[in-house]
Design a protein around this motif. Sequence first.
Motif, PDB file in Angstrom:
ATOM      1  N   ALA A 169      75.028  40.268 -43.260  1.00  0.00           N
ATOM      2  CA  ALA A 169      76.099  41.272 -43.280  1.00  0.00           C
ATOM      3  C   ALA A 169      75.667  42.514 -44.052  1.00  0.00           C
ATOM      4  O   ALA A 169      75.953  43.644 -43.631  1.00  0.00           O
ATOM      5  CB  ALA A 169      77.367  40.675 -43.877  1.00  0.00           C
ATOM      6  N   VAL A 170      74.973  42.339 -45.161  1.00  0.00           N
ATOM      7  CA  VAL A 170      74.472  43.485 -45.925  1.00  0.00           C
ATOM      8  C   VAL A 170      73.524  44.308 -45.049  1.00  0.00           C
ATOM      9  O   VAL A 170      73.645  45.531 -44.963  1.00  0.00           O
ATOM     10  CB  VAL A 170      73.768  43.028 -47.226  1.00  0.00           C
ATOM     11  CG1 VAL A 170      73.034  44.193 -47.883  1.00  0.00           C
ATOM     12  CG2 VAL A 170      74.772  42.412 -48.194  1.00  0.00           C
ATOM     13  N   GLY A 171      72.597  43.636 -44.375  1.00  0.00           N
ATOM     14  CA  GLY A 171      71.669  44.334 -43.487  1.00  0.00           C
ATOM     15  C   GLY A 171      72.373  44.992 -42.318  1.00  0.00           C
ATOM     16  O   GLY A 171      72.042  46.120 -41.930  1.00  0.00           O
ATOM     17  N   MET A 172      73.354  44.297 -41.766  1.00  0.00           N
ATOM     18  CA  MET A 172      74.101  44.830 -40.618  1.00  0.00           C
ATOM     19  C   MET A 172      74.868  46.090 -41.006  1.00  0.00           C
ATOM     20  O   MET A 172      74.904  47.055 -40.237  1.00  0.00           O
ATOM     21  CB  MET A 172      75.067  43.756 -40.098  1.00  0.00           C
ATOM     22  CG  MET A 172      75.885  44.175 -38.894  1.00  0.00           C
ATOM     23  SD  MET A 172      77.459  44.990 -39.266  1.00  0.00           S
ATOM     24  CE  MET A 172      78.375  43.681 -40.026  1.00  0.00           C
ATOM     25  N   LEU A 173      75.460  46.111 -42.173  1.00  0.00           N
ATOM     26  CA  LEU A 173      76.193  47.303 -42.613  1.00  0.00           C
ATOM     27  C   LEU A 173      75.242  48.494 -42.785  1.00  0.00           C
ATOM     28  O   LEU A 173      75.610  49.628 -42.459  1.00  0.00           O
ATOM     29  CB  LEU A 173      76.958  47.020 -43.907  1.00  0.00           C
ATOM     30  CG  LEU A 173      78.129  46.055 -43.773  1.00  0.00           C
ATOM     31  CD1 LEU A 173      78.746  45.764 -45.134  1.00  0.00           C
ATOM     32  CD2 LEU A 173      79.179  46.578 -42.805  1.00  0.00           C
ATOM     33  N   THR A 174      74.041  48.228 -43.250  1.00  0.00           N
ATOM     34  CA  THR A 174      73.040  49.288 -43.375  1.00  0.00           C
ATOM     35  C   THR A 174      72.649  49.820 -41.999  1.00  0.00           C
ATOM     36  O   THR A 174      72.527  51.031 -41.794  1.00  0.00           O
ATOM     37  CB  THR A 174      71.795  48.762 -44.121  1.00  0.00           C
ATOM     38  OG1 THR A 174      72.208  48.299 -45.409  1.00  0.00           O
ATOM     39  CG2 THR A 174      70.738  49.838 -44.275  1.00  0.00           C
ATOM     40  N   GLU A 175      72.462  48.912 -41.038  1.00  0.00           N
ATOM     41  CA  GLU A 175      72.131  49.318 -39.672  1.00  0.00           C
ATOM     42  C   GLU A 175      73.254  50.161 -39.056  1.00  0.00           C
ATOM     43  O   GLU A 175      73.001  51.191 -38.425  1.00  0.00           O
ATOM     44  CB  GLU A 175      71.889  48.087 -38.807  1.00  0.00           C
ATOM     45  CG  GLU A 175      70.675  47.276 -39.183  1.00  0.00           C
ATOM     46  CD  GLU A 175      70.663  45.867 -38.601  1.00  0.00           C
ATOM     47  OE1 GLU A 175      69.793  45.080 -39.012  1.00  0.00           O
ATOM     48  OE2 GLU A 175      71.512  45.549 -37.743  1.00  0.00           O
ATOM     49  N   ALA A 176      74.488  49.715 -39.251  1.00  0.00           N
ATOM     50  CA  ALA A 176      75.633  50.446 -38.694  1.00  0.00           C
ATOM     51  C   ALA A 176      75.756  51.825 -39.336  1.00  0.00           C
ATOM     52  O   ALA A 176      76.024  52.821 -38.650  1.00  0.00           O
ATOM     53  CB  ALA A 176      76.914  49.644 -38.892  1.00  0.00           C
ATOM     54  N   GLU A 177      75.544  51.886 -40.640  1.00  0.00           N
ATOM     55  CA  GLU A 177      75.611  53.169 -41.349  1.00  0.00           C
ATOM     56  C   GLU A 177      74.542  54.130 -40.836  1.00  0.00           C
ATOM     57  O   GLU A 177      74.758  55.344 -40.778  1.00  0.00           O
ATOM     58  CB  GLU A 177      75.419  52.931 -42.855  1.00  0.00           C
ATOM     59  CG  GLU A 177      75.646  54.160 -43.695  1.00  0.00           C
ATOM     60  CD  GLU A 177      75.552  53.829 -45.178  1.00  0.00           C
ATOM     61  OE1 GLU A 177      74.660  54.392 -45.843  1.00  0.00           O
ATOM     62  OE2 GLU A 177      76.359  53.017 -45.649  1.00  0.00           O
ATOM     63  N   ALA A 178      73.397  53.587 -40.423  1.00  0.00           N
ATOM     64  CA  ALA A 178      72.314  54.407 -39.872  1.00  0.00           C
ATOM     65  C   ALA A 178      72.579  54.800 -38.412  1.00  0.00           C
ATOM     66  O   ALA A 178      71.813  55.541 -37.818  1.00  0.00           O
ATOM     67  CB  ALA A 178      70.985  53.664 -39.980  1.00  0.00           C
ATOM     68  N   GLY A 179      73.672  54.260 -37.823  1.00  0.00           N
ATOM     69  CA  GLY A 179      74.045  54.632 -36.468  1.00  0.00           C
ATOM     70  C   GLY A 179      73.431  53.793 -35.369  1.00  0.00           C
ATOM     71  O   GLY A 179      73.484  54.161 -34.201  1.00  0.00           O
ATOM     72  N   TRP A 180      72.858  52.648 -35.721  1.00  0.00           N
ATOM     73  CA  TRP A 180      72.252  51.796 -34.701  1.00  0.00           C
ATOM     74  C   TRP A 180      73.338  51.207 -33.822  1.00  0.00           C
ATOM     75  O   TRP A 180      74.255  50.556 -34.311  1.00  0.00           O
ATOM     76  CB  TRP A 180      71.483  50.660 -35.343  1.00  0.00           C
ATOM     77  CG  TRP A 180      70.286  51.057 -36.149  1.00  0.00           C
ATOM     78  CD1 TRP A 180      69.928  52.306 -36.543  1.00  0.00           C
ATOM     79  CD2 TRP A 180      69.312  50.167 -36.685  1.00  0.00           C
ATOM     80  NE1 TRP A 180      68.782  52.251 -37.289  1.00  0.00           N
ATOM     81  CE2 TRP A 180      68.380  50.958 -37.395  1.00  0.00           C
ATOM     82  CE3 TRP A 180      69.140  48.801 -36.633  1.00  0.00           C
ATOM     83  CZ2 TRP A 180      67.283  50.406 -38.044  1.00  0.00           C
ATOM     84  CZ3 TRP A 180      68.042  48.254 -37.281  1.00  0.00           C
ATOM     85  CH2 TRP A 180      67.128  49.056 -37.969  1.00  0.00           C
ATOM     86  N   PRO A 181      73.272  51.381 -32.513  1.00  0.00           N
ATOM     87  CA  PRO A 181      74.274  50.787 -31.622  1.00  0.00           C
ATOM     88  C   PRO A 181      74.005  49.296 -31.414  1.00  0.00           C
ATOM     89  O   PRO A 181      72.925  48.790 -31.737  1.00  0.00           O
ATOM     90  CB  PRO A 181      74.088  51.554 -30.315  1.00  0.00           C
ATOM     91  CG  PRO A 181      72.656  51.975 -30.349  1.00  0.00           C
ATOM     92  CD  PRO A 181      72.310  52.207 -31.796  1.00  0.00           C
ATOM     93  N   SER A 182      74.995  48.599 -30.888  1.00  0.00           N
ATOM     94  CA  SER A 182      74.824  47.184 -30.540  1.00  0.00           C
ATOM     95  C   SER A 182      75.115  47.009 -29.053  1.00  0.00           C
ATOM     96  O   SER A 182      75.453  47.966 -28.358  1.00  0.00           O
ATOM     97  CB  SER A 182      75.772  46.310 -31.365  1.00  0.00           C
ATOM     98  OG  SER A 182      77.073  46.339 -30.826  1.00  0.00           O
ATOM     99  N   ALA A 183      75.064  45.778 -28.588  1.00  0.00           N
ATOM    100  CA  ALA A 183      75.315  45.484 -27.177  1.00  0.00           C
ATOM    101  C   ALA A 183      76.747  45.800 -26.766  1.00  0.00           C
ATOM    102  O   ALA A 183      77.013  46.005 -25.585  1.00  0.00           O
ATOM    103  CB  ALA A 183      75.001  44.021 -26.878  1.00  0.00           C
ATOM    104  N   VAL A 184      77.675  45.844 -27.712  1.00  0.00           N
ATOM    105  CA  VAL A 184      79.072  46.128 -27.358  1.00  0.00           C
ATOM    106  C   VAL A 184      79.495  47.553 -27.735  1.00  0.00           C
ATOM    107  O   VAL A 184      80.665  47.904 -27.596  1.00  0.00           O
ATOM    108  CB  VAL A 184      80.055  45.102 -27.990  1.00  0.00           C
ATOM    109  CG1 VAL A 184      79.802  43.721 -27.441  1.00  0.00           C
ATOM    110  CG2 VAL A 184      80.003  45.132 -29.493  1.00  0.00           C
ATOM    111  N   SER A 185      78.567  48.368 -28.219  1.00  0.00           N
ATOM    112  CA  SER A 185      78.891  49.759 -28.537  1.00  0.00           C
ATOM    113  C   SER A 185      79.255  50.481 -27.247  1.00  0.00           C
ATOM    114  O   SER A 185      78.445  50.539 -26.316  1.00  0.00           O
ATOM    115  CB  SER A 185      77.701  50.468 -29.204  1.00  0.00           C
ATOM    116  OG  SER A 185      77.392  49.866 -30.436  1.00  0.00           O
TER     117      SER A 185
END
Length: 167
Positions: free
Chosen positions: A111-127
């Motif tokens: 979750a810590v890593g995921m929040l960093t990824e999201a903050e950096a704007g990385w999209p996911s499969a459901v974006s």
Amino acid sequence: MEVEVSLRVDGRQRRLTLDTRTSLLDALRERLGVTGPKKGCDHGQCGACTILLDGRRVNSCLALAVAHDEAEITTVEGLADGDTLHPLQESFVRHDGFQCGYCTPGQICSAVGMLTEAEAGWPSAVSADLTAPVELTDAEISERMSGNLCRCGAYAGIVPAIAEVAR
């Protein structure tokens, strides 16, 4: 064959002589006594062994220690600041984001890593829009955390715990 490896684990520099086939998970657990990362499947499928490697989430059972000489490793033990829990750790407690607790260290590190990824704007499969800022809806959080499994089914607490910190 054995080689010397230097790892910075939870803020502490550690030097080890390891067989070249030793995974980061085994180096942490068996050689350094860091028991937060768990050996679940040992095949990179469950996420119980998730750590932060140079700030990015990694399944430590799949990473060879020799490939990460001089790396910065953060485990669930290293997230807290002394007696002060990391906000995600506090939120998991508040939202009852665990039952047996076996997957919890990996869930929290992921979750810590995921929040960093999201903050950096990385999209996911459901974006919905790959160019728009990331909005961490429950569906988005669930997708981004899909590599971390909970056999107890504590997702009803895990997703709200992450959402509280994300929002």
